[in-house]
Design an enzyme around this catalytic site. Structure first.
Site, PDB file in Angstrom:
ATOM      1  N   CYS A 199      -3.397  -0.800  -3.435  1.00  0.00           N
ATOM      2  CA  CYS A 199      -4.097  -0.300  -2.253  1.00  0.00           C
ATOM      3  C   CYS A 199      -3.499   1.036  -1.799  1.00  0.00           C
ATOM      4  O   CYS A 199      -2.353   1.355  -2.112  1.00  0.00           O
ATOM      5  CB  CYS A 199      -4.041  -1.325  -1.121  1.00  0.00           C
ATOM      6  SG  CYS A 199      -2.382  -1.884  -0.694  1.00  0.00           S
TER       7      CYS A 199
ATOM      8  N   CYS B 272       0.815  -1.208   0.000  1.00  0.00           N
ATOM      9  CA  CYS B 272       0.000   0.000   0.000  1.00  0.00           C
ATOM     10  C   CYS B 272       0.855   1.267   0.000  1.00  0.00           C
ATOM     11  O   CYS B 272       1.891   1.338   0.670  1.00  0.00           O
ATOM     12  CB  CYS B 272      -0.925  -0.004   1.216  1.00  0.00           C
ATOM     13  SG  CYS B 272      -2.086  -1.386   1.227  1.00  0.00           S
TER      14      CYS B 272
END
Length: 323
Positions: free
Chosen positions: A237, A157
């Site tokens: 993400c 992420c």
């Protein structure tokens, strides 16, 4: 006497008819020869045209192959622009991958060993089963599903960097900013096969690197990159970054892998934002106001925010930027 004259006349008529028949036959033969010659010329022209078209298609596909799209966060991009400029002007854009075209397995395994705690032989076996003993034009994207299971992508992420027609620039950048950004080619599956060509053949369990078709839709290389691009995008993400090329008329090309495969898999709330860095060179044709970027915004899943920043002159002095 009269009979003799009639016979002579008859002989003359027969002789004349014979001559006329021979002339007609000669004319027919000449016409047939001319037609055959015209057909041969037409066939040669058609063959030359086909060869020319095949060559043009091959060049286009090679260009696409070189610029094959694959799947990064905004604040770190801004802080890294100076680093990117230094990288490019420094003449070498990232490391040169060592390859052994005649033995793709050895290249695969040697690159794989750089990723610790990986069963490289198992990953190779899963990779190989996708295409060996198969028609090299009938290797569908799904054939690589077992490979994704063997070496799944892990979400990273706020660090995932995607790109479109900026391969050299983006990899030169991430090479110097490994702590901040990761491209598909920095991962296990993207790294082990970057720059390689391979295929199988029906009736053989070998891997070939020559005479591999590139014009057909479902060839092993194209299907591989589409599959792992999709898998990489599936785990995107947080804040995602994409580096696009301002030196072309359509930075967000609807036919690119970035558009067709990756963007469509960005889903909120897993993905919070997409931050575009538009690489602007001296004779730039596009910027963040380019119409194609409106299509990019529309393609984003509801809930994903969008931003774009033009980065001017970051490639000054660069002669190896992929566009």
């Amino acid at each position: 006497m009269e009979q003799k004259q009639e016979q002579e006349q008859k002989q003359k008529q027969e002789q004349k008819q014979k001559q006329e028949l021979e002339q007609e036959q000669e004319q027919e033969q000449e016409q047939e020869q001319e037609q055959e010659l015209e057909q041969e010329q037409e066939q040669e022209q058609e063959q030359e045209q086909e060869q020319k078209q095949e060559q043009e298609q091959k060049q286009e596909q090679e260009q696409e192959q070189k610029q094959e799209e694959t799947p990064r966060s905004w604040k770190r991009i801004l802080s890294g622009i100076i680093v990117l400029s230094i990288v490019i002007i420094g003449s070498v854009l990232g490391p040169v991958l060592q390859t052994n075209e005649s033995d793709p397995k050895s290249t695969f395994l040697s690159r794989c060993k750089k990723f610790n705690q990986t069963d490289c032989q198992m990953v190779w076996d899963a990779f190989e089963q996708a295409y060996v003993n198969k028609d090299p034009c009938k290797v569908v994207v799904e054939a690589y599903d077992p490979l994704i299971v063997a070496a799944p992508f892990k979400p990273q992420c706020n660090r995932m960097m995607f790109w479109s027609k900026t391969k050299d620039v983006v990899h030169g950048f991430t090479e110097k900013r490994k702590d901040c950004f990761v491209t598909l080619e920095d991962t296990l599956l993207g790294s082990v096969l970057d720059g390689l060509t391979w295929c199988g053949k029906e009736g053989s369990n070998d891997t070939f690197t020559t005479d591999c078709p590139r014009n057909c839709e479902n060839n092993p290389v194209r299907s591989f990159w589409r599959r792992i691009s999709a898998a990489y995008a599936d785990v995107a993400c947080g804040d995602v970054t994409a580096m696009l090329n301002g030196s072309i008329n359509t930075p967000f090309n609807p036919t690119s892998t970035f558009a067709k495969v990756e963007v469509t898999r960005f889903k909120a709330p897993r993905v919070r934002s997409l931050n575009v860095v538009m690489v602007i060179q001296k004779n730039a044709k596009s910027n963040c106001k380019n119409a194609s970027l409106q299509n990019l915004k529309k393609a984003l899943h509801t809930g994903i925010t969008y931003s774009c920043k033009d980065v001017p002159d970051m490639c000054r002095g660069c002669t190896t930027v992929s566009v």
